[in-house]
Design an enzyme around this catalytic site. Structure first.
Site: not given
Length: 283
Positions: A92, A119, A249
């Site tokens: 991220s 992700d 996630h």
């Protein structure tokens, strides 16, 4: 592998992944997982206001975080010539930091085997930012115990791997200095205060990722969601795309074994490329 976590988490989110990487590589590949400023066990920066009183400030601008990563690696490995080759892995926010740090490290003559982004896709992340406040509103202000914090993350599927949650979650909460004012444990990093930085963290990520002069890997959770720039790049063979099933996630926590297989295979293929043969992503 140099691993940079996402906002609100810490280097411990890579603990189970590090174990799997060590086993799969038979100890040949090490893992350096950092706590960025304002996270984990790093201490906060203190300044003095105009009245001389000490105040807490934390600059989480993307340029500052990138410089932190570059400077940390330069401190751990002062001599680029004797330093090991580096595979930068970021989840991220950490993916954005890793992508931006790559050319700066290359300028300092460090050998970068590749960059792995976990992700995060620029377009979809920026579209989701307006919903972040409502997601934060749904989080509890704190917890009565570390066990309760672990249970909440697992029950809400924020992390789907109980073993990893038990390792990583205690590091992202701190004892409440005034327990009478609320829960016994509070969030270590107040994510709502980082809102001014959210957009800048991810703007320009896709183009910077595709322009990175090393092998490139993008790992997504559950479904292939590419913006136009990445879709064109994938069709041109500019990066490797892997979509993992049955993960959320937190891909590196939810299925560290499968992700380790992907990363170690990516590392081995690009670490031992014959001189003169282009790496994946450099076609």
């Amino acid at each position: 592998m140099v691993c940079h976590h996402g906002a609100g988490y810490s280097g411990l989110s890579f603990a189970c992944l590090a174990r799997e990487v060590g086993l799969l590589s038979r100890g040949e590949c090490g893992v350096l997982a950092i706590d960025c400023r304002g996270h984990g066990k790093t201490t906060r920066i203190s300044d003095d206001d105009d009245n001389g009183a000490e105040i807490e400030t934390e600059d989480l601008a993307i340029g500052i975080l990138t410089d932190d990563l570059v400077n940390l690696i330069s401190t751990v490995y002062p001599d680029p010539n004797s330093a090991p080759s580096l595979l930068l892995v970021g989840h991220s926010l950490g993916g954005s930091v890793s992508v931006r740090a790559c050319p700066l490290l290359q300028e300092r003559k460090y050998r970068i085997t590749g960059v792995g982004v976990l992700d995060v896709v620029e377009e979809f992340t920026l579209e989701a930012l307006p919903m972040m406040h409502s997601l934060l509103d749904a989080r509890p202000d704190g917890f009565n115990s570390p066990e309760e914090a672990v249970e909440w993350h697992v029950m809400t599927h924020a992390i789907r791997n109980v073993e990893s949650a038990r390792v990583s979650i205690p590091g992202i909460i701190i004892p409440n200095p005034d327990p009478s004012s609320g829960p016994a444990y509070l969030w270590r990093t107040p994510l709502r205060l980082t809102a001014p930085y959210w957009s800048s963290w991810f703007t320009g990520l896709s183009s910077k990722f595709l322009l990175t002069r090393t092998a490139r890997l993008l790992v997504l959770a559950g479904a292939e969601r590419l913006d136009k720039e990445l879709m064109i790049g994938q069709m041109q063979g500019k990066f490797q795309l892997v979509v993992l099933a049955n993960v959320g996630h937190m891909v590196h926590e939810d299925d560290p074994g499968r992700l380790a297989e992907v990363l170690v295979e990516f590392w081995r293929r690009n670490e031992r490329v014959v001189i003169g043969v282009k790496k994946v992503g450099e076609l």
